[in-house]
Design a protein around this motif. Sequence first.
Motif, PDB file in Angstrom:
ATOM      1  N   UNK A 195       0.968  -1.158  -0.030  1.00  0.00           N
ATOM      2  CA  UNK A 195      -0.013  -0.107   0.021  1.00  0.00           C
ATOM      3  C   UNK A 195       0.856   1.336  -0.037  1.00  0.00           C
ATOM      4  N   UNK A 196       2.068   1.364   0.381  1.00  0.00           N
ATOM      5  CA  UNK A 196       2.947   2.211   0.641  1.00  0.00           C
ATOM      6  C   UNK A 196       4.415   1.668   0.740  1.00  0.00           C
ATOM      7  N   UNK A 197       5.344   2.559   0.353  1.00  0.00           N
ATOM      8  CA  UNK A 197       6.810   2.253   0.624  1.00  0.00           C
ATOM      9  C   UNK A 197       7.157   2.203   2.334  1.00  0.00           C
ATOM     10  N   UNK A 198       7.391   0.968   2.503  1.00  0.00           N
ATOM     11  CA  UNK A 198       7.822   0.735   4.339  1.00  0.00           C
ATOM     12  C   UNK A 198       6.477   0.619   4.809  1.00  0.00           C
ATOM     13  N   UNK A 199       5.556   0.366   4.282  1.00  0.00           N
ATOM     14  CA  UNK A 199       4.162   0.061   4.665  1.00  0.00           C
ATOM     15  C   UNK A 199       3.858  -1.308   5.084  1.00  0.00           C
ATOM     16  N   UNK A 200       2.458  -1.677   4.991  1.00  0.00           N
ATOM     17  CA  UNK A 200       2.112  -3.046   4.892  1.00  0.00           C
ATOM     18  C   UNK A 200       1.995  -3.630   3.634  1.00  0.00           C
ATOM     19  N   UNK A 201       2.526  -4.685   3.444  1.00  0.00           N
ATOM     20  CA  UNK A 201       2.494  -5.645   2.217  1.00  0.00           C
ATOM     21  C   UNK A 201       1.843  -6.958   2.299  1.00  0.00           C
ATOM     22  N   UNK A 202       1.634  -7.506   1.210  1.00  0.00           N
ATOM     23  CA  UNK A 202       0.868  -8.717   1.057  1.00  0.00           C
ATOM     24  C   UNK A 202       1.287  -9.536   0.082  1.00  0.00           C
ATOM     25  N   UNK A 203       1.849 -10.641   0.375  1.00  0.00           N
ATOM     26  CA  UNK A 203       2.178 -11.679  -0.740  1.00  0.00           C
ATOM     27  C   UNK A 203       1.453 -12.917  -0.799  1.00  0.00           C
ATOM     28  N   UNK A 204       1.014 -13.329  -1.781  1.00  0.00           N
ATOM     29  CA  UNK A 204       0.187 -14.752  -2.034  1.00  0.00           C
ATOM     30  C   UNK A 204       1.095 -15.579  -2.941  1.00  0.00           C
ATOM     31  N   UNK A 205       1.197 -16.954  -2.526  1.00  0.00           N
ATOM     32  CA  UNK A 205       1.923 -17.880  -3.413  1.00  0.00           C
ATOM     33  C   UNK A 205       1.133 -19.010  -3.441  1.00  0.00           C
ATOM     34  N   UNK A 206       0.987 -19.339  -4.662  1.00  0.00           N
ATOM     35  CA  UNK A 206       0.401 -20.612  -4.928  1.00  0.00           C
ATOM     36  C   UNK A 206       1.586 -21.868  -4.885  1.00  0.00           C
ATOM     37  N   UNK A 207       1.409 -22.939  -4.398  1.00  0.00           N
ATOM     38  CA  UNK A 207       2.267 -23.878  -4.103  1.00  0.00           C
ATOM     39  C   UNK A 207       1.653 -25.231  -4.628  1.00  0.00           C
ATOM     40  N   UNK A 208       2.766 -26.230  -4.825  1.00  0.00           N
ATOM     41  CA  UNK A 208       2.521 -27.421  -5.398  1.00  0.00           C
ATOM     42  C   UNK A 208       1.776 -28.280  -4.066  1.00  0.00           C
ATOM     43  N   UNK A 209       2.345 -27.838  -2.922  1.00  0.00           N
ATOM     44  CA  UNK A 209       1.653 -28.551  -1.802  1.00  0.00           C
ATOM     45  C   UNK A 209       1.381 -27.952  -0.593  1.00  0.00           C
ATOM     46  N   UNK A 210       0.432 -27.918   0.426  1.00  0.00           N
ATOM     47  CA  UNK A 210       0.453 -27.054   1.365  1.00  0.00           C
ATOM     48  C   UNK A 210       1.648 -27.321   2.312  1.00  0.00           C
TER      49      UNK A 210
END
Length: 229
Positions: A182-197
């Motif tokens: 949302x902003x530099x040095x703020x909060x970020x979100x990363x989503x990763x699709x994976x081959x297994x949980x």
Amino acid sequence: MRFKDVFSIIGPSMTGPSSSHTAGAARLGRIARQWLGCTPERARLTLYGSFADTYQGHGTDLALIGGLLDYVTDDPRIPDAERYAAEAGMEVEFYTSGLPAPHPNTVKIELWHGERQCSLMGASIGGGSVSVHALNDFRVQISGEFPTLVLRHADKAGVLASVTSTISSSGVNIGYMQVDRKARDGEALTAMEMDAPPSEEVLNKLRSLDHVLDIRVIDLKRGVDPNAI
């Protein structure tokens, strides 16, 4: 047209008249529930496009509620989902919007449980398949076809390197990754699709990393929540 898989042709096993309006809707509800991490106490759902025009006639409202209760697409309780939601103490509100949306079958789901709050915007794109394109107003691209690890974290150097190193050392392959902030040095979100949980051991290691704020695993193939009504 390039062949993908049989599922994309015949669609899922489901309760309801339409794979787009019921099976896809139930999947979106389940993803939202897993994003929250529990049964919501209150849900506000805003429907766009075709969803807004036909949601009651096609059972989209019941499918969405069923998904929030963690019902799979062919659960026989979906037609009575409103009653089960009331028994679970879940308050559900539906709204429609005439604003443009990324897809005709789009819904925004906002959920609350105590101090927890989350939002999701996604679409049912046909044959029971879905596409989630926003979590808490962060841009993502989640299909629900693979186990997906979602991390809220501070936008700091080295966070993603630590996360991916922890995952790769466990032997799990990352098929797709998207990061938004949302902003530099703020909060970020990363989503990763994976081959297994990821295992609980890996999740605990990730939780212990600096600047990791929260972790959720979205996996429509895992078992139904035992606390579901």
